[in-house]
Motif scaffolding. Structure first.
Motif, short mmCIF file in Angstrom:
data_model
loop_
_atom_site.label_atom_id
_atom_site.label_comp_id
_atom_site.label_asym_id
_atom_site.label_seq_id
_atom_site.Cartn_x
_atom_site.Cartn_y
_atom_site.Cartn_z
N ALA A 1 -16.32 -5.13 -14.59
CA ALA A 1 -15.01 -4.56 -14.85
C ALA A 1 -14.70 -3.41 -13.91
CB ALA A 1 -14.93 -4.09 -16.30
N ALA A 2 -15.67 -2.56 -13.67
CA ALA A 2 -15.43 -1.38 -12.85
C ALA A 2 -15.11 -1.74 -11.41
CB ALA A 2 -16.65 -0.46 -12.90
N ARG A 3 -15.60 -2.89 -10.95
CA ARG A 3 -15.39 -3.29 -9.57
C ARG A 3 -14.20 -4.24 -9.39
NH1 ARG A 3 -19.64 -1.06 -10.44
NH2 ARG A 3 -20.98 -0.06 -8.92
N ALA A 4 -13.50 -4.51 -10.48
CA ALA A 4 -12.30 -5.35 -10.41
C ALA A 4 -11.11 -4.52 -9.91
CB ALA A 4 -12.00 -5.93 -11.78
N ALA A 5 -10.07 -5.21 -9.49
CA ALA A 5 -8.86 -4.52 -9.05
C ALA A 5 -8.25 -3.75 -10.22
CB ALA A 5 -7.86 -5.53 -8.51
N PRO A 6 -7.81 -2.51 -10.02
CA PRO A 6 -7.24 -1.70 -11.11
C PRO A 6 -5.78 -2.04 -11.36
CG PRO A 6 -7.31 -0.42 -9.11
CD PRO A 6 -7.94 -1.74 -8.77
N THR B 1 -7.91 -7.06 -15.48
CA THR B 1 -9.31 -7.13 -15.89
C THR B 1 -9.62 -5.92 -16.76
OG1 THR B 1 -9.94 -8.24 -13.84
CG2 THR B 1 -11.71 -7.22 -15.11
N LEU B 2 -10.04 -6.19 -17.99
CA LEU B 2 -10.30 -5.14 -18.97
C LEU B 2 -11.71 -5.30 -19.52
CD1 LEU B 2 -6.88 -5.50 -20.81
CD2 LEU B 2 -7.48 -3.76 -19.11
N LEU B 3 -12.20 -4.25 -20.16
CA LEU B 3 -13.55 -4.25 -20.71
C LEU B 3 -13.50 -3.85 -22.17
CD1 LEU B 3 -16.71 -4.23 -20.17
CD2 LEU B 3 -16.45 -1.75 -19.91
N VAL B 4 -14.09 -4.68 -23.03
CA VAL B 4 -14.33 -4.29 -24.41
C VAL B 4 -15.70 -3.63 -24.44
CG1 VAL B 4 -14.64 -5.06 -26.79
CG2 VAL B 4 -12.90 -6.12 -25.35
N THR B 5 -15.74 -2.36 -24.87
CA THR B 5 -16.97 -1.59 -24.80
C THR B 5 -17.18 -0.78 -26.08
OG1 THR B 5 -18.21 -0.04 -23.41
CG2 THR B 5 -15.84 0.35 -23.66
N ASP C 1 -15.87 5.70 -13.25
CA ASP C 1 -15.41 4.39 -12.79
C ASP C 1 -14.49 3.65 -13.76
OD1 ASP C 1 -17.03 4.73 -10.51
OD2 ASP C 1 -18.77 3.91 -11.53
N LEU C 2 -14.28 4.19 -14.95
CA LEU C 2 -13.46 3.49 -15.95
C LEU C 2 -12.43 4.43 -16.56
CD1 LEU C 2 -16.34 1.57 -17.76
CD2 LEU C 2 -14.57 0.53 -16.34
N THR C 3 -11.35 3.84 -17.01
CA THR C 3 -10.28 4.58 -17.70
C THR C 3 -10.18 4.10 -19.14
OG1 THR C 3 -8.99 4.87 -15.67
CG2 THR C 3 -7.80 5.06 -17.75
N PRO C 4 -10.36 4.97 -20.13
CA PRO C 4 -10.17 4.55 -21.53
C PRO C 4 -8.71 4.19 -21.78
CG PRO C 4 -11.34 6.66 -21.38
CD PRO C 4 -10.78 6.38 -20.02
N ILE C 5 -8.50 3.04 -22.42
CA ILE C 5 -7.13 2.59 -22.73
C ILE C 5 -6.81 2.79 -24.21
CG2 ILE C 5 -5.56 0.62 -22.78
CD1 ILE C 5 -6.13 1.60 -19.97
N ALA C 6 -7.68 2.30 -25.09
CA ALA C 6 -7.38 2.40 -26.52
C ALA C 6 -8.64 2.15 -27.34
CB ALA C 6 -6.30 1.39 -26.93
#
Length: 267
Positions: free
Chosen positions: A24-29, A33-37, A59-64
């Motif tokens: 996810a971190a290396r995908a286009a921003p 592409t999202l990450l469930v974490t 490397d990641l942005t929290p969304i929700a």
């Protein structure tokens, strides 16, 4: 339907979410592409694992935030125990013999088992897996004896009699199983609730992040969403993007203490 886009779930299991997080971190921003974490990826991996390719903060942005769930302490139905007290007594009579599964070293499942061992004075053998499915298969097959796992994976098997639930790990008893004791009723001070959230690659444009966040909030607040997930002990966690970032920051000292108390070092 709300985003007018197809959604493909791509399971990248293993290494306590690190494999999926790297992808996810290396995908286009661009928001596609999202990450469930969860705490495991966002907080625990940096505390317990050397040489991670991805730094969640960098490397990641929290969304929700999405939802939270306690674990259920479950045993294979062939294990001759019907309560936490029975399990502790059996474990003490056979030190190092009973086995518990996890989704990998240093994750929340592993920490729950290590804390249980510490607080009850028992000696259980940890068996790490590369995901929930193989761990659950071995638990159902009797290759391991017990596990701390969420309700989605465990409660259908509890209801069918293939697993036996001994306790939940939240602060209080769950809505779906009110007769099942919370573990802290028996082991004072033992509580563990796992949250899940949605993150994106760093650099996602704020308008795109806002669109994704709004779609998540709309779904979390629907009564049908609550009703569906309540049946497996999951509680919705609506909140702002800033709330998610603050949750991560405030949880770091808590989980640092849990890692220390469980005796899980950096490897």
């Amino acid at each position: 339907a709300r985003l007018k886009q197809p959604v493909v779930v791509e399971n990248r299991s293993g290494a306590n979410q690190a494999i999926g997080m790297d992808a996810a971190a290396r995908a286009a921003p661009d928001g596609y592409t999202l990450l469930v974490t969860s705490q495991t990826g966002m907080i625990l991996n940096p505390l317990t694992t050397k040489d991670l390719r991805t730094d969640p903060t960098r490397d990641l942005t929290p969304i929700a935030t999405l939802f939270s769930t306690p674990f259920y302490l479950v045993v294979n139905s062939a294990v001759p125990v019907k309560s936490v007290q029975d399990l502790v007594a059996l474990a003490k009579s056979k030190p190092g013999t009973l086995t518990y599964g996890s989704l990998g070293r240093g994750g929340t499942h592993h920490l729950a088992g290590e804390l249980f061992k510490q607080r009850t004075g028992t000696d259980l053998l940890h068996v790490p897996y590369k995901g929930s499915a193989p761990a659950m298969n071995d638990l159902l097959g009797g290759q391991i004896d017990l596990m701390f796992e969420g309700g989605t994976s465990t409660l259908p098997y509890v209801q069918s009699g293939r697993l036996r639930a001994l306790a939940s790990t939240g602060e209080t008893r769950t809505e779906v199983m009110p007769d099942l004791p919370a573990l802290n009723e028996i082991v004072p001070g033992f509580s563990m609730t796992v949250w899940f959230g949605l993150a994106a690659p760093k650099g996602i444009p704020q308008p795109v992040a806002d669109t994704l966040h709004a779609a998540v909030q709309a779904m979390l607040k629907k009564p049908s969403t609550h009703d569906k997930f309540m049946a497996v002990g999951i509680e919705m966690m609506p909140g702002s993007q800033a709330d998610f970032a603050s949750l991560i920051q405030s949880d770091v000292p808590k989980w640092t203490r849990i890692v220390r108390d469980a005796g899980v070092g950096v490897e």
